[in-house]
Every structure is written in C-alpha cells, then in structure tokens.
Scaffold this active site. Structure first.
Site, short mmCIF file in Angstrom:
data_model
loop_
_atom_site.label_atom_id
_atom_site.label_comp_id
_atom_site.label_asym_id
_atom_site.label_seq_id
_atom_site.Cartn_x
_atom_site.Cartn_y
_atom_site.Cartn_z
N ARG A 105 0.83 -1.22 0.00
CA ARG A 105 0.00 0.00 0.00
C ARG A 105 0.86 1.26 0.00
O ARG A 105 0.47 2.26 -0.60
CB ARG A 105 -0.95 -0.02 1.19
CG ARG A 105 -2.03 -1.06 0.98
CD ARG A 105 -3.15 -0.90 1.97
NE ARG A 105 -4.30 -1.63 1.52
CZ ARG A 105 -5.05 -2.42 2.30
NH1 ARG A 105 -4.75 -2.57 3.56
NH2 ARG A 105 -6.09 -3.04 1.80
N LYS A 119 -19.00 -15.87 0.40
CA LYS A 119 -20.42 -15.62 0.54
C LYS A 119 -21.06 -14.98 -0.69
O LYS A 119 -20.50 -14.05 -1.27
CB LYS A 119 -20.64 -14.66 1.71
CG LYS A 119 -20.29 -15.23 3.04
CD LYS A 119 -20.59 -14.16 4.07
CE LYS A 119 -20.29 -14.62 5.47
NZ LYS A 119 -20.36 -13.48 6.38
N GLY A 172 -9.08 -7.87 -2.52
CA GLY A 172 -9.16 -8.95 -1.55
C GLY A 172 -8.41 -10.22 -1.90
O GLY A 172 -7.26 -10.18 -2.33
N GLY A 185 -13.90 -3.53 -0.81
CA GLY A 185 -15.26 -2.99 -0.81
C GLY A 185 -15.43 -1.88 -1.83
O GLY A 185 -16.45 -1.82 -2.53
#
Ligand code: AMP
Length: 399
Positions: free
Chosen positions: A37, A199, A356, A379
């Site tokens: 990052r 999920k 992710g 996200g």
C-alpha cells in the site's frame, strides 16, 4: 462527472493534504509485513514532491480504540516511506495537535510529513465537521489517493473537502476509475465475470449489476454451494447461506431472462478434514448428481469445472475476477484457484482482478504482472462495479 486530477494542478509551493491508504499489516513486533500500500502511493507522492508541494499525508490504520492504542501507530509507515523515497519523512504524533499544525506550516517545497492515525479519534469515522476542519488545517489543495476507503464518507476522505479550496484525485484513484469504470463501459466481448469467495451475500449487488452487462458468469468458491442447494442438491457440511437460497434462485432466473450464461462448477472437491494433506474426493453433477454427503464439505472446484472454466477464460475478451475458487490458502485445496489464476494470466483479454483474496491468489502464484489491472480496494472496487457513487470521489472538485 469527471473529477480534477493532480495532473491538472499547479502545486508548487502550495500546502497539500493527501489522504493515502497506509492501512498496512504489522506483526506483533510492529514491523510491516507487506508494504504494497505504501509502494502504491509512491507515484502520486513523488509527482507532488517533485512539483514543489509542501506535502502532508494522512491515513487510518486498523481499528484502534483511541490514541493510547499505539500498536496502530503509523510511525513505522513514516520510516518505510522515508526508505523508499530516500528522503526524510517527518512524523506528527497526533493528526490534529498544535505541534502537527506547526510542523505542517514549517514544511518547505518538496518536503513531506506524515500525520498519526486519523482513527485515533472517533470523529474521523463520524465525519465530524470541526475535526475535519482542523485536519484540513492550512491546506490549499486536498488530494485523495486512498481508493480502499473512498467508499466511506469519513472526515479524512469526505469531510476535509468542505474546508479546502480544491480537491483532486491522485494517480492511484485515477487508474482505478480508468479500469473499473471507463474500460468497462463498452467491454470487448465475450465479457466474462468470475465470482468466488465465501459468501453470495457480499457480492449479490455486483452480480446483479453485472448480469446485464456480462455475457458469461463463472461461479466458484463456497458461494457455489448456496446456488447448488437452492437448486435442490445436497451440500453436506459445506459453507452455505441458508437465508440466501431464494435470492440465489432469483439470480439464476434473471440470468436466464437476460440470456447471460451462468456457469456453476460441474464437480466439487470435497473433504472430511479441513487441513493440509487431507484426503479429498470429487463429486460430479453428471456422474453422481453432484450431491455432497453429510460429514463432507466442498473446498474447491473439481477437474471438470477447472477445464470448463479455463476454456471460457481462454475465449474471453474482458475478464472481471473477484474471489477465489476454493480454500486456496491450504495447498491441498488450491488447484482450482491456481488453474484459474494461470488461465487469467495467460489470457489476452483485458483482465481486472478486484480486491481482496483473488489479489492474494494472483500474488501467491507470482502472476501479478500478467494481468491488466489489480484493484487496491476490496469494498470500494465492488461498489464501483455495482455502479455506485463513492463519497470520497464524489466530494472531489469537478474537472
Ligand atoms: P471472499 O472474501 O468472500 O472473497 O472470500 C474469500 C475466502 O473464501 C477465502 O479465504 C477462501 O478460503 C474462502 N473460500 C473459498 N472457497 C471456499 C469453500 N469452498 N469453503 C470455505 N471457504 C471457501
């Protein structure tokens, strides 16, 4: 609406506040275990410094309780950034103290200061106006280059823009928008979306948004079992979202109505033990109905699915991939994710890997430089693909 970019600005001698994403992993000894990052922010930082900005950086790190939670201090990031830039990076022990304000106004052109963790104050997340005003300080220009938090309206991403004359995006956010928005406006066909991970619920909205646009969907990971159970198959002890079965059927119906091919894995690798070296078997939808017995759980796609999915990938014109095909963190269960990663890397399609765990997979197999674009936000990249406005970008000055 197009937004101002740091390319459009004259920053020479100006006080610039830049929001970066230095939410880096640290070990118990406080050492940085992955500096990706920080490295990702370097292009914007270097451009601003070489153009004579008086540059103050701010970021959050983790979820601290308050200022006493020093394991979430950004000081190690200042040290690492200094090593990467080969330049002194000053550090202010609080993001809103008088000392921080004094250090900011003392900066000369081409000098840089990192403020301590903005989340040491609850006012950061509540987007408190007076906290945002103090954080904005004497800045004449705000730059947001923290894509990973651009979907949150926090003081350091949205609030500060109300107190600073001009707000622009950095090079990292500019590139995220180029790939996740501009290039997907008219994607080369076939447009293939690969979805995996734990999920369905995390990805329903992006699946629904892309059903209209994509030619084909490939579904892997545990989310495939929710679809299979909804279709009436036994899924044994596999991870399933029982409250999402109707939704899974709705998605399958909508895909049919839209003529979007929606491919579930034809076979599944199953195990009784969730550990490396465990014995595995394969259950196949054609051979044995694909039912998973009780006491067994699905942990990866099987070889038939691997072949079918890789054939789709090889023919795609555009690929968006989010989520692994199985529990790839355990070597015995990684075959599906590894094969899909290799196929995406080999493909000549425009390939976008969104946030992710699929990014972790691409890196695990050393193929990060073989895909067109890797998003730095989990996200945030999902929300952009869903077609949502991100508050940290909407708040920037129109170009
Ligand atoms: P996500 O964050 O939703 O993309 O999920 C990523 C996680 O899903 C990874 O940690 C995988 O280990 C996990 N995962 C993928 N497939 C399975 C599976 N069949 N059973 C349990 N977990 C899975």
């Amino acid at each position: 609406m197009a937004k101002l970019s740091i390319r459009d600005l004259d920053v020479s001698g100006k006080a610039v506040l830049m929001r970066v994403d230095f939410n880096i992993p640290l070990n118990d000894a406080g050492e940085i275990t992955d500096d990706t990052r920080i490295v990702s922010a370097l292009p914007s930082i270097k451009q601003l410094l070489s153009s004579g900005a008086r540059l103050t950086l701010c970021s959050h790190l983790g979820r601290p309780k308050d200022e006493s939670d020093l394991k979430y201090s950004l000081r190690p990031a200042a040290t690492r950034l200094g090593e990467l830039l080969k330049q002194d990076v000053a550090f202010a022990e609080s993001c809103i103290s008088e000392q921080a304000a004094a250090a900011r106004s003392a900066l000369q052109a081409g000098e840089i200061l990192l403020l301590e963790n903005t989340r040491f104050f609850p006012e950061e997340k509540s987007n408190d106006a007076s906290f945002a005003k103090t954080l904005a300080g004497d800045a004449e220009i705000f730059v947001n280059d923290a894509f990973g938090t651009a979907h949150r309206a926090h003081a350091s991403t949205e609030g500060v823009t109300h107190h600073i004359a001009q707000s622009a995006m950095g090079l990292l956010i500019e590139r995220e928008l180029e790939f996740l928005c501009d290039k997907l406006e008219s994607p080369s066909s076939p447009f293939l979306v690969i979805m995996g991970g734990a999920k369905v619920s995390d990805k329903i909205e992006v699946i629904t948004a892309l059903l209209n646009k994509a030619d084909t969907f490939i579904i892997g990971g545990a989310m495939a079992y929710t679809f299979r159970k909804a279709q009436g198959h036994a899924v044994g002890d596999s991870l399933v979202e029982n409250d999402k079965l109707d939704l899974a059927l709705d998605i399958l119906k909508k895909a049919e109505e839209l003529n979007t091919r929606f491919l579930l894995p034809a076979d599944t690798r199953i195990t009784q033990e969730f550990k490396n070296g465990a014995e595995t078997q394969v259950t196949n939808i054609y051979a044995d109905g694909g039912n998973i017995p009780d006491g067994w759980e699905g942990i990866d796609i099987g070889d038939v699915a691997i072949d079918e999915f890789c054939a789709e990938i090889s023919q795609a014109g555009t690929i968006v991939w989010n989520g692994p095909m199985g529990v790839f963190e355990i070597d015995s269960f990684e075959a599906g994710t590894k094969a899909v990663t290799e196929a995406v890397a080999k493909s000549s399609a425009l390939s976008i890997v969104g946030g992710g765990d699929s990014v972790t997979a691409v890196k695990k197999y050393g193929l990060a430089d073989q895909v067109s674009f890797i998003s730095t936000g989990g996200g945030a990249s999902l929300e952009l693909l869903e077609g949502k406005q991100l508050p940290g970008i909407t708040a920037l000055t129109d170009a």
